[in-house]
Design a protein around this motif. Structure first.
Motif, PDB file in Angstrom:
ATOM      1  N   VAL A 175      -6.920  26.018 -51.010  1.00  0.00           N
ATOM      2  CA  VAL A 175      -6.666  27.351 -50.476  1.00  0.00           C
ATOM      3  C   VAL A 175      -5.293  27.318 -49.800  1.00  0.00           C
ATOM      4  O   VAL A 175      -5.046  26.491 -48.936  1.00  0.00           O
ATOM      5  CB  VAL A 175      -7.747  27.765 -49.460  1.00  0.00           C
ATOM      6  N   TYR A 176      -4.423  28.220 -50.215  1.00  0.00           N
ATOM      7  CA  TYR A 176      -3.070  28.253 -49.654  1.00  0.00           C
ATOM      8  C   TYR A 176      -2.906  29.496 -48.794  1.00  0.00           C
ATOM      9  O   TYR A 176      -3.363  30.579 -49.137  1.00  0.00           O
ATOM     10  CB  TYR A 176      -2.024  28.255 -50.773  1.00  0.00           C
ATOM     11  N   MET A 177      -2.255  29.301 -47.648  1.00  0.00           N
ATOM     12  CA  MET A 177      -2.040  30.396 -46.716  1.00  0.00           C
ATOM     13  C   MET A 177      -0.547  30.561 -46.490  1.00  0.00           C
ATOM     14  O   MET A 177       0.160  29.571 -46.284  1.00  0.00           O
ATOM     15  CB  MET A 177      -2.738  30.115 -45.394  1.00  0.00           C
ATOM     16  N   LEU A 178      -0.082  31.818 -46.508  1.00  0.00           N
ATOM     17  CA  LEU A 178       1.323  32.094 -46.270  1.00  0.00           C
ATOM     18  C   LEU A 178       1.580  32.134 -44.774  1.00  0.00           C
ATOM     19  O   LEU A 178       0.941  32.881 -44.034  1.00  0.00           O
ATOM     20  CB  LEU A 178       1.714  33.441 -46.901  1.00  0.00           C
ATOM     21  N   GLN A 179       2.514  31.294 -44.326  1.00  0.00           N
ATOM     22  CA  GLN A 179       2.850  31.212 -42.914  1.00  0.00           C
ATOM     23  C   GLN A 179       4.301  31.634 -42.728  1.00  0.00           C
ATOM     24  O   GLN A 179       5.201  31.061 -43.322  1.00  0.00           O
ATOM     25  CB  GLN A 179       2.670  29.775 -42.396  1.00  0.00           C
ATOM     26  N   LEU A 240      12.885  26.576 -31.762  1.00  0.00           N
ATOM     27  CA  LEU A 240      12.761  27.715 -32.675  1.00  0.00           C
ATOM     28  C   LEU A 240      11.358  28.311 -32.680  1.00  0.00           C
ATOM     29  O   LEU A 240      11.035  29.112 -33.562  1.00  0.00           O
ATOM     30  CB  LEU A 240      13.160  27.298 -34.081  1.00  0.00           C
ATOM     31  N   GLY A 241      10.514  27.945 -31.732  1.00  0.00           N
ATOM     32  CA  GLY A 241       9.204  28.577 -31.628  1.00  0.00           C
ATOM     33  C   GLY A 241       8.105  27.905 -32.421  1.00  0.00           C
ATOM     34  O   GLY A 241       7.114  28.529 -32.765  1.00  0.00           O
ATOM     35  N   ASN A 242       8.278  26.613 -32.737  1.00  0.00           N
ATOM     36  CA  ASN A 242       7.263  25.850 -33.446  1.00  0.00           C
ATOM     37  C   ASN A 242       6.844  26.479 -34.772  1.00  0.00           C
ATOM     38  O   ASN A 242       5.682  26.837 -34.968  1.00  0.00           O
ATOM     39  CB  ASN A 242       6.028  25.633 -32.557  1.00  0.00           C
ATOM     40  N   PRO A 243       7.800  26.640 -35.698  1.00  0.00           N
ATOM     41  CA  PRO A 243       7.427  27.139 -37.026  1.00  0.00           C
ATOM     42  C   PRO A 243       6.525  26.147 -37.741  1.00  0.00           C
ATOM     43  O   PRO A 243       6.460  24.964 -37.373  1.00  0.00           O
ATOM     44  CB  PRO A 243       8.781  27.260 -37.744  1.00  0.00           C
ATOM     45  N   LYS A 244       5.833  26.611 -38.775  1.00  0.00           N
ATOM     46  CA  LYS A 244       4.908  25.747 -39.507  1.00  0.00           C
ATOM     47  C   LYS A 244       5.632  24.648 -40.281  1.00  0.00           C
ATOM     48  O   LYS A 244       5.016  23.648 -40.650  1.00  0.00           O
ATOM     49  CB  LYS A 244       4.070  26.586 -40.474  1.00  0.00           C
ATOM     50  N   GLY A 245       6.921  24.814 -40.483  1.00  0.00           N
ATOM     51  CA  GLY A 245       7.683  23.799 -41.182  1.00  0.00           C
ATOM     52  C   GLY A 245       9.056  24.318 -41.533  1.00  0.00           C
ATOM     53  O   GLY A 245       9.316  25.518 -41.444  1.00  0.00           O
ATOM     54  N   PHE A 246       9.949  23.423 -41.903  1.00  0.00           N
ATOM     55  CA  PHE A 246      11.274  23.812 -42.370  1.00  0.00           C
ATOM     56  C   PHE A 246      11.809  22.688 -43.243  1.00  0.00           C
ATOM     57  O   PHE A 246      11.409  21.531 -43.122  1.00  0.00           O
ATOM     58  CB  PHE A 246      12.227  24.123 -41.209  1.00  0.00           C
ATOM     59  N   PRO A 247      12.737  23.015 -44.166  1.00  0.00           N
ATOM     60  CA  PRO A 247      13.234  22.015 -45.110  1.00  0.00           C
ATOM     61  C   PRO A 247      14.147  20.981 -44.438  1.00  0.00           C
ATOM     62  O   PRO A 247      14.887  21.288 -43.508  1.00  0.00           O
ATOM     63  CB  PRO A 247      14.038  22.851 -46.122  1.00  0.00           C
ATOM     64  N   ILE A 248      14.092  19.773 -44.946  1.00  0.00           N
ATOM     65  CA  ILE A 248      14.984  18.710 -44.488  1.00  0.00           C
ATOM     66  C   ILE A 248      15.335  17.845 -45.689  1.00  0.00           C
ATOM     67  O   ILE A 248      14.493  17.622 -46.575  1.00  0.00           O
ATOM     68  CB  ILE A 248      14.345  17.861 -43.365  1.00  0.00           C
ATOM     69  N   ALA A 249      16.563  17.400 -45.757  1.00  0.00           N
ATOM     70  CA  ALA A 249      17.011  16.506 -46.834  1.00  0.00           C
ATOM     71  C   ALA A 249      17.612  15.258 -46.203  1.00  0.00           C
ATOM     72  O   ALA A 249      18.404  15.354 -45.265  1.00  0.00           O
ATOM     73  CB  ALA A 249      18.056  17.201 -47.711  1.00  0.00           C
ATOM     74  N   GLY A 371       8.426  32.890 -46.273  1.00  0.00           N
ATOM     75  CA  GLY A 371       7.493  32.158 -45.438  1.00  0.00           C
ATOM     76  C   GLY A 371       7.171  30.849 -46.140  1.00  0.00           C
ATOM     77  O   GLY A 371       7.725  30.543 -47.202  1.00  0.00           O
ATOM     78  N   ILE A 372       6.297  30.065 -45.568  1.00  0.00           N
ATOM     79  CA  ILE A 372       5.881  28.793 -46.163  1.00  0.00           C
ATOM     80  C   ILE A 372       4.416  28.888 -46.548  1.00  0.00           C
ATOM     81  O   ILE A 372       3.573  29.272 -45.732  1.00  0.00           O
ATOM     82  CB  ILE A 372       6.081  27.623 -45.173  1.00  0.00           C
ATOM     83  N   VAL A 373       4.111  28.560 -47.806  1.00  0.00           N
ATOM     84  CA  VAL A 373       2.711  28.525 -48.253  1.00  0.00           C
ATOM     85  C   VAL A 373       2.162  27.138 -47.928  1.00  0.00           C
ATOM     86  O   VAL A 373       2.657  26.128 -48.422  1.00  0.00           O
ATOM     87  CB  VAL A 373       2.610  28.816 -49.755  1.00  0.00           C
ATOM     88  N   VAL A 374       1.161  27.111 -47.070  1.00  0.00           N
ATOM     89  CA  VAL A 374       0.595  25.858 -46.581  1.00  0.00           C
ATOM     90  C   VAL A 374      -0.806  25.682 -47.135  1.00  0.00           C
ATOM     91  O   VAL A 374      -1.635  26.596 -47.053  1.00  0.00           O
ATOM     92  CB  VAL A 374       0.545  25.848 -45.034  1.00  0.00           C
ATOM     93  N   SER A 375      -1.078  24.509 -47.702  1.00  0.00           N
ATOM     94  CA  SER A 375      -2.408  24.234 -48.209  1.00  0.00           C
ATOM     95  C   SER A 375      -3.389  24.070 -47.060  1.00  0.00           C
ATOM     96  O   SER A 375      -3.122  23.349 -46.093  1.00  0.00           O
ATOM     97  CB  SER A 375      -2.408  22.952 -49.063  1.00  0.00           C
ATOM     98  N   LYS A 376      -4.511  24.737 -47.163  1.00  0.00           N
ATOM     99  CA  LYS A 376      -5.521  24.630 -46.105  1.00  0.00           C
ATOM    100  C   LYS A 376      -6.015  23.192 -46.001  1.00  0.00           C
ATOM    101  O   LYS A 376      -6.425  22.742 -44.934  1.00  0.00           O
ATOM    102  CB  LYS A 376      -6.701  25.565 -46.441  1.00  0.00           C
ATOM    103  N   TYR A 377      -5.976  22.436 -47.113  1.00  0.00           N
ATOM    104  CA  TYR A 377      -6.492  21.078 -47.113  1.00  0.00           C
ATOM    105  C   TYR A 377      -5.366  20.032 -47.091  1.00  0.00           C
ATOM    106  O   TYR A 377      -5.612  18.862 -47.304  1.00  0.00           O
ATOM    107  CB  TYR A 377      -7.363  20.847 -48.340  1.00  0.00           C
ATOM    108  N   ALA A 378      -4.137  20.486 -46.841  1.00  0.00           N
ATOM    109  CA  ALA A 378      -3.018  19.530 -46.850  1.00  0.00           C
ATOM    110  C   ALA A 378      -3.193  18.532 -45.708  1.00  0.00           C
ATOM    111  O   ALA A 378      -3.551  18.908 -44.588  1.00  0.00           O
ATOM    112  CB  ALA A 378      -1.701  20.272 -46.697  1.00  0.00           C
ATOM    113  N   GLU A 379      -2.929  17.282 -45.997  1.00  0.00           N
ATOM    114  CA  GLU A 379      -3.060  16.247 -44.985  1.00  0.00           C
ATOM    115  C   GLU A 379      -1.742  16.080 -44.257  1.00  0.00           C
ATOM    116  O   GLU A 379      -0.689  16.274 -44.833  1.00  0.00           O
ATOM    117  CB  GLU A 379      -3.468  14.929 -45.630  1.00  0.00           C
TER     118      GLU A 379
END
Length: 379
Positions: A175-179, A240-249, A371-379
């Motif tokens: 299950v994926y949720m848009l954050q 930045l308000g604790n976003p659910k994630g952001f890209p890093i390289a 936004g970021i689509v986050v898997s509900k079951y992502a570890e």
């Protein structure tokens, strides 16, 4: 005799305050379009509230919000008008927004790169974040202890998630949720002591303006002591308000825990043209094209991006809102005194001048399109 067409007195106070805080001379006029983009006429029969709505992007949702709130002015960081217009029609969504706002008596001001370049503006705010330390952390910038780190590393098992390949158990699809980045309603003051790590700071593209020393686009931070990349990531998240994630390289073959950062190049929004060819360890920006990011990690650099407007929106909440509120209060009092003493002031204007209220709020509906689509079951 026809009535004189003019903007609302309060709107003039807001424009004056913005120009004093972030003079238009600081903006990059070679391509940017800053200043008063829509000057709505004053209609005393449907006078707006003495309030300002701050937003990064002037979308239809934000226009609806401003109309519902009866704001007098929208300060939109990004200009809704970049190029000359040959017409204003309802068939174009952005032109429709401008026509609706004009009909409601709501003006639009855009500061954009004037805020980027200003000393103490957006560039310095991002530099403050990357050089800050969590309030619960030691002053040396090392990462705070994490209570959750004592937990077993075994992943959490959800009751509805199969734990093996049992053929009699129907497999559950992820299950994926848009954050989205936290909205104004979800933002809290960062648990961060801004600019508390010893460093030097310089401007990437300085402006030759004696009235504004240290003004210019972009910032370079050089730490007195190299900082763990993991600590910088935590600072950015908190700031930045604790976003659910952001890209890093990071360079191939490296890992975050082994990387130390001595220098950071910083640019809000799109940083490609400003950050290319910088001799720094980390590029910190809103967005960077694919090939520029590849080139950076091939040179041994790291890249942190936040999605374009997420590198800018927090500044409205953390800095500009209170800053503008105080400046507009001062400008409004001055304008009220001057207008009251002027001969021939119309009764409707006098009535507007009697209202001493001033309000500045950040849009609840403004957000980055991504936004970021986050898997509900992502570890």
């Amino acid at each position: 005799m026809s009535p004189t067409t003019a903007t609302a007195p309060f709107s003039r106070a807001v424009v004056s305050a913005m120009r004093k805080l972030y003079p238009e001379a600081l903006a990059d006029s070679s391509w940017d379009n800053t200043g008063l983009l829509l000057e709505a006429p004053f209609d005393p029969l449907r006078r707006q509230m003495n309030s300002v709505l701050l937003t990064v992007d002037l979308t239809k949702a934000v226009v609806d919000e401003a109309i519902e709130r009866n704001d007098s002015v929208i300060v939109a960081y990004h200009p809704i008008i970049f190029r000359g217009l040959k017409s204003l029609t309802l068939g174009n969504s952005q032109q429709q927004s401008l026509l609706r706002l004009a009909a409601e008596g709501i003006s639009v001001y855009s500061p954009h790169t004037a805020i980027d370049a200003a000393p103490g503006g957006l560039g310095d705010w991002l530099a403050d974040i990357v050089t800050g330390t969590p309030a619960t952390a030691p002053a040396d910038g090392s990462a705070p202890s994490n209570p959750s780190s004592s937990k077993p590393s075994t992943p959490e098992v959800h009751p509805t998630q199969p734990t093996d390949d049992d053929p009699f158990v129907e497999p559950k699809h992820p299950v994926y949720m848009l954050q989205h980045h936290p909205s104004q309603a979800g933002l809290r003051d960062a648990d961060l002591k801004l600019a508390s790590t010893a460093h030097t700071r310089s401007t990437i593209r300085p402006l030759d303006l004696p009235s504004h020393p240290n003004a210019g686009m972009g910032r370079i931070v050089r730490f007195r002591t190299p900082q763990p990349l993991s600590s910088l990531i935590e600072r950015i998240g908190r700031g930045l308000g604790n976003p659910k994630g952001f890209p890093i390289a990071i360079p191939q073959g490296a890992n975050i825990s082994s990387i130390s950062i001595s220098s950071v190049g910083i640019c809000a929004g799109s940083g490609a043209s400003l950050l290319s060819n910088l001799d720094v360890d980390l590029l910190f920006t809103g967005e960077l094209p694919h090939h520029e990011a590849l080139a950076a990690i091939e040179k041994g650099q790291c890249v942190v991006t936040l999605f374009h407007s997420n590198s800018e929106r927090g500044f409205l909440h953390s800095v500009l809102r209170q800053q503008l509120l105080e400046a507009v209060r001062d400008e409004w009092e001055v304008l009220r005194r001057e207008e009251r003493g002027r001969e021939g002031v119309e009764d409707e204007v006098v009535e507007a001048l009697e209202d001493g209220y001033v309000g500045v709020e950040v849009s609840e509906r403004d957000r980055d399109p991504y936004g970021i689509v986050v898997s509900k079951y992502a570890e």
